[in-house]
Design an enzyme around this catalytic site. Sequence first.
Site, PDB file in Angstrom:
ATOM      1  N   ASP A 184       0.872  -1.181   0.000  1.00  0.00           N
ATOM      2  CA  ASP A 184       0.000   0.000   0.000  1.00  0.00           C
ATOM      3  C   ASP A 184       0.910   1.232   0.000  1.00  0.00           C
ATOM      4  O   ASP A 184       2.151   1.105  -0.047  1.00  0.00           O
ATOM      5  CB  ASP A 184      -0.929  -0.036   1.222  1.00  0.00           C
ATOM      6  CG  ASP A 184      -2.192   0.800   1.015  1.00  0.00           C
ATOM      7  OD1 ASP A 184      -2.278   1.526  -0.002  1.00  0.00           O
ATOM      8  OD2 ASP A 184      -3.087   0.743   1.878  1.00  0.00           O
ATOM      9  N   GLU A 213       0.003   4.610   1.799  1.00  0.00           N
ATOM     10  CA  GLU A 213      -0.128   5.601   2.870  1.00  0.00           C
ATOM     11  C   GLU A 213       0.923   5.418   3.952  1.00  0.00           C
ATOM     12  O   GLU A 213       1.291   6.380   4.640  1.00  0.00           O
ATOM     13  CB  GLU A 213      -1.531   5.531   3.488  1.00  0.00           C
ATOM     14  CG  GLU A 213      -2.643   6.030   2.576  1.00  0.00           C
ATOM     15  CD  GLU A 213      -3.167   4.972   1.613  1.00  0.00           C
ATOM     16  OE1 GLU A 213      -2.528   3.903   1.486  1.00  0.00           O
ATOM     17  OE2 GLU A 213      -4.211   5.204   0.983  1.00  0.00           O
ATOM     18  N   HIS A 254      -2.644  -0.132  -3.894  1.00  0.00           N
ATOM     19  CA  HIS A 254      -3.102   1.219  -3.537  1.00  0.00           C
ATOM     20  C   HIS A 254      -3.883   1.870  -4.688  1.00  0.00           C
ATOM     21  O   HIS A 254      -3.420   1.848  -5.835  1.00  0.00           O
ATOM     22  CB  HIS A 254      -1.903   2.089  -3.158  1.00  0.00           C
ATOM     23  CG  HIS A 254      -2.247   3.541  -3.006  1.00  0.00           C
ATOM     24  ND1 HIS A 254      -2.902   4.019  -1.896  1.00  0.00           N
ATOM     25  CD2 HIS A 254      -2.040   4.609  -3.824  1.00  0.00           C
ATOM     26  CE1 HIS A 254      -3.081   5.330  -2.038  1.00  0.00           C
ATOM     27  NE2 HIS A 254      -2.576   5.715  -3.206  1.00  0.00           N
ATOM     28  N   HIS A 302      -1.410   1.156   6.758  1.00  0.00           N
ATOM     29  CA  HIS A 302      -1.887   2.245   7.624  1.00  0.00           C
ATOM     30  C   HIS A 302      -2.972   1.724   8.550  1.00  0.00           C
ATOM     31  O   HIS A 302      -3.560   0.663   8.314  1.00  0.00           O
ATOM     32  CB  HIS A 302      -2.444   3.383   6.759  1.00  0.00           C
ATOM     33  CG  HIS A 302      -3.488   2.894   5.814  1.00  0.00           C
ATOM     34  ND1 HIS A 302      -4.796   2.714   6.191  1.00  0.00           N
ATOM     35  CD2 HIS A 302      -3.402   2.476   4.517  1.00  0.00           C
ATOM     36  CE1 HIS A 302      -5.476   2.220   5.157  1.00  0.00           C
ATOM     37  NE2 HIS A 302      -4.653   2.058   4.133  1.00  0.00           N
ATOM     38  N   HIS A 320      -7.731   5.012   7.362  1.00  0.00           N
ATOM     39  CA  HIS A 320      -9.014   4.705   6.745  1.00  0.00           C
ATOM     40  C   HIS A 320      -9.100   3.186   6.651  1.00  0.00           C
ATOM     41  O   HIS A 320      -8.104   2.494   6.897  1.00  0.00           O
ATOM     42  CB  HIS A 320      -9.145   5.338   5.350  1.00  0.00           C
ATOM     43  CG  HIS A 320      -8.165   4.813   4.345  1.00  0.00           C
ATOM     44  ND1 HIS A 320      -6.838   5.167   4.345  1.00  0.00           N
ATOM     45  CD2 HIS A 320      -8.312   3.935   3.334  1.00  0.00           C
ATOM     46  CE1 HIS A 320      -6.218   4.540   3.354  1.00  0.00           C
ATOM     47  NE2 HIS A 320      -7.088   3.779   2.728  1.00  0.00           N
ATOM     48  N   GLU A 366      -7.154  -2.672   7.420  1.00  0.00           N
ATOM     49  CA  GLU A 366      -6.943  -3.447   6.181  1.00  0.00           C
ATOM     50  C   GLU A 366      -5.953  -4.600   6.411  1.00  0.00           C
ATOM     51  O   GLU A 366      -6.117  -5.686   5.862  1.00  0.00           O
ATOM     52  CB  GLU A 366      -6.415  -2.520   5.079  1.00  0.00           C
ATOM     53  CG  GLU A 366      -7.448  -1.507   4.623  1.00  0.00           C
ATOM     54  CD  GLU A 366      -6.849  -0.423   3.736  1.00  0.00           C
ATOM     55  OE1 GLU A 366      -5.722  -0.587   3.245  1.00  0.00           O
ATOM     56  OE2 GLU A 366      -7.530   0.606   3.531  1.00  0.00           O
TER      57      GLU A 366
END
Length: 291
Positions: A34, A36, A86, A130, A142, A160
Amino acid sequence: MKKNLSILAVILFATCFALAGQSAAKLKVFISVDMEGVSGLINWDETSQGGPDYPLFRRLMTEEANAAIAGALDAGATEIVVRDAHDSARNILPDLLRPEARLIREWNGPLSMMEGIDKTFDAVVFIGYHARAGTPDAVLKHTMSLALFDVILNGVRVPEGAWNAAIAGYFDVPVVFLSGDKAICDQIRGIIGPIETVAVKEGIGTAALMMHPAKARELIQKGVAAGLKNLKSFKPYKPSTPYKLEIVFTDEHQALRASWIPGAVRTSERSVAFTSSDFMDIIKDFRLARL
Ligand SMILES: [Zn+2]
């Protein structure tokens, strides 16, 4: 002499057999990347195509993936698949990625950030991750999208990383390593157990204290290698059955739409729940609910 020769033949055969066994030992590693949680990154603008600094941060994302590949190779990886996980799933620069790995790009089915995982893999690594929505002192927190307020699996509010660990667990593959901000490192260990982690930054409200990207890469390489060398001590993350997934949306209208999926139960104005004894049903329900 004849007897000695036959003993020698037996020793030679045993040695060859052992060597052949050694070279056949496979270590197939799945790396989900990802953005972030990449070192240095702090703003959505830096994660989005069109953002002026996006080219820099997609390169840093690629280099953190490379650090993980290097760590996997240090541990003897025989096959490595990198999943670009992502936004567009088209962030990692293919020509900059180490050639020992193959790259999965674009979205496809319900496995989402874990597209490509199956039972043939031995270990999973998460890079650039994240914390879940609503986590204090967490960079760009998020869960899957800003349309989701919360994702609750068997009563646990999951980021996640834990959701993706459960997908890996469905295929009996353990997660051995995660890098990202400090908040997700703490969160993932609290849910799936003491895996190797590297916190490349620490959130201070909406700001963050950053580790230098070169230092982050050095620690990621060492951490991935350590996790894979210690593979036997990690177990696949398998929530208990029956599985119950509750999704809390930020918008009531999306909960209404998700409630039309067969098997969905509307649990509040903004939430729906799904229950099944087959985790693949739950994986598919989650994907459908987010359409
Ligand atoms: Zn992302």
